[in-house]
Design an enzyme around this catalytic site. Sequence first.
Site, PDB file in Angstrom:
ATOM      1  N   ASP A   1      42.822 -20.260  -0.697  1.00  0.00           N
ATOM      2  CA  ASP A   1      43.481 -19.739   0.508  1.00  0.00           C
ATOM      3  C   ASP A   1      43.168 -18.247   0.612  1.00  0.00           C
ATOM      4  O   ASP A   1      42.870 -17.596  -0.386  1.00  0.00           O
ATOM      5  CB  ASP A   1      45.004 -19.949   0.435  1.00  0.00           C
ATOM      6  CG  ASP A   1      45.638 -19.978   1.822  1.00  0.00           C
ATOM      7  OD1 ASP A   1      46.069 -21.061   2.255  1.00  0.00           O
ATOM      8  OD2 ASP A   1      45.703 -18.917   2.486  1.00  0.00           O
TER       9      ASP A   1
ATOM     10  N   TRP B   1      50.910 -28.926  -1.404  1.00  0.00           N
ATOM     11  CA  TRP B   1      49.940 -30.008  -1.634  1.00  0.00           C
ATOM     12  C   TRP B   1      49.370 -29.922  -3.051  1.00  0.00           C
ATOM     13  O   TRP B   1      49.102 -30.940  -3.690  1.00  0.00           O
ATOM     14  CB  TRP B   1      48.786 -29.931  -0.621  1.00  0.00           C
ATOM     15  CG  TRP B   1      49.113 -30.416   0.765  1.00  0.00           C
ATOM     16  CD1 TRP B   1      50.355 -30.498   1.340  1.00  0.00           C
ATOM     17  CD2 TRP B   1      48.192 -30.890   1.751  1.00  0.00           C
ATOM     18  NE1 TRP B   1      50.240 -30.971   2.624  1.00  0.00           N
ATOM     19  CE2 TRP B   1      48.947 -31.219   2.901  1.00  0.00           C
ATOM     20  CE3 TRP B   1      46.806 -31.044   1.776  1.00  0.00           C
ATOM     21  CZ2 TRP B   1      48.349 -31.719   4.074  1.00  0.00           C
ATOM     22  CZ3 TRP B   1      46.201 -31.528   2.941  1.00  0.00           C
ATOM     23  CH2 TRP B   1      46.963 -31.865   4.070  1.00  0.00           C
TER      24      TRP B   1
ATOM     25  N   LYS C   1      43.146 -31.585   8.245  1.00  0.00           N
ATOM     26  CA  LYS C   1      43.991 -31.396   9.432  1.00  0.00           C
ATOM     27  C   LYS C   1      43.112 -31.030  10.623  1.00  0.00           C
ATOM     28  O   LYS C   1      42.229 -30.176  10.514  1.00  0.00           O
ATOM     29  CB  LYS C   1      44.991 -30.263   9.173  1.00  0.00           C
ATOM     30  CG  LYS C   1      45.740 -29.869  10.441  1.00  0.00           C
ATOM     31  CD  LYS C   1      47.087 -29.342  10.180  1.00  0.00           C
ATOM     32  CE  LYS C   1      47.114 -27.917   9.680  1.00  0.00           C
ATOM     33  NZ  LYS C   1      48.479 -27.566   9.281  1.00  0.00           N
TER      34      LYS C   1
ATOM     35  N   ASP D   1      37.953 -17.367   1.478  1.00  0.00           N
ATOM     36  CA  ASP D   1      37.926 -17.686   2.905  1.00  0.00           C
ATOM     37  C   ASP D   1      37.042 -18.919   3.100  1.00  0.00           C
ATOM     38  O   ASP D   1      35.879 -18.909   2.663  1.00  0.00           O
ATOM     39  CB  ASP D   1      37.346 -16.481   3.665  1.00  0.00           C
ATOM     40  CG  ASP D   1      37.457 -16.631   5.166  1.00  0.00           C
ATOM     41  OD1 ASP D   1      37.472 -17.775   5.671  1.00  0.00           O
ATOM     42  OD2 ASP D   1      37.520 -15.588   5.846  1.00  0.00           O
TER      43      ASP D   1
ATOM     44  N   GLY E   1      51.286 -23.857  -1.659  1.00  0.00           N
ATOM     45  CA  GLY E   1      50.974 -24.681  -2.822  1.00  0.00           C
ATOM     46  C   GLY E   1      51.677 -26.030  -2.893  1.00  0.00           C
ATOM     47  O   GLY E   1      51.623 -26.696  -3.925  1.00  0.00           O
TER      48      GLY E   1
END
Length: 180
Positions: A36, A18, A120, A55, A16
């Site tokens: 998450d 971010w 990312k 998911d 958590g």
Amino acid sequence: MIRRGKRVVDLGCWPGGWLQVASKLVGPKGFVVGVDKAEIDPPLGIPNCESLVGDVEDPALCELVLKVLGGRKADMLLSDAAPKLTGVRATDRANEERVLEAIEMQIPLLLREGGDLLVKVLDGPEAQVVDRRIRMRFKTAKTIKSKATRKGSTERFLFARGYRGEGEAEAPAPEPEEAG
Ligand SMILES: C[S@@+](CC[C@H](N)C(=O)[O-])C[C@H]1O[C@@H](n2cnc3c(N)ncnc32)[C@H](O)[C@@H]1O
């Protein structure tokens, strides 16, 4: 990147960090939703932030997220999602590629036209193909390398602005690459 009053979705948000930063940046008129596989427990207890267990590979995830956002798509999509490492290089790479493809699938479901993306990328040949496909859907795109990334890691971030929607793809205007 994250402005006041905006709706932000953070995929792969546990534990958590971010979410805490994003919820401060959007302020009380904005809202942040995190997703998450792992539950944030105890909850962060931030009024303009909610975290969901889900998911990113599930195409139905958007129904849950959009419900929290009152039916409106996000202004900004963040993803720091990374699968657990197994230590077997080929398996890890395949898992990383699958997660990145799942994020790509979530973009049209969760991000409004004109919205921005920070994702990312754990680099590899297939990740580069997905990265290129994502860039084509945005007006501008650049790679950001974080100073926090450990030496030798394949981690980098793709920051893309101005989502074009699912119409015709075009090459984005290049932005100078930068270290973040
Ligand atoms: C590096 S951590 C994220 C850290 C987070 N940005 C923070 O600031 O606290 C990566 C997260 O991606 C999550 N993740 C990996 N694959 C996922 C998937 N398929 N769906 C949802 N979350 C996933 C992992 O559970 C892990 O918590």
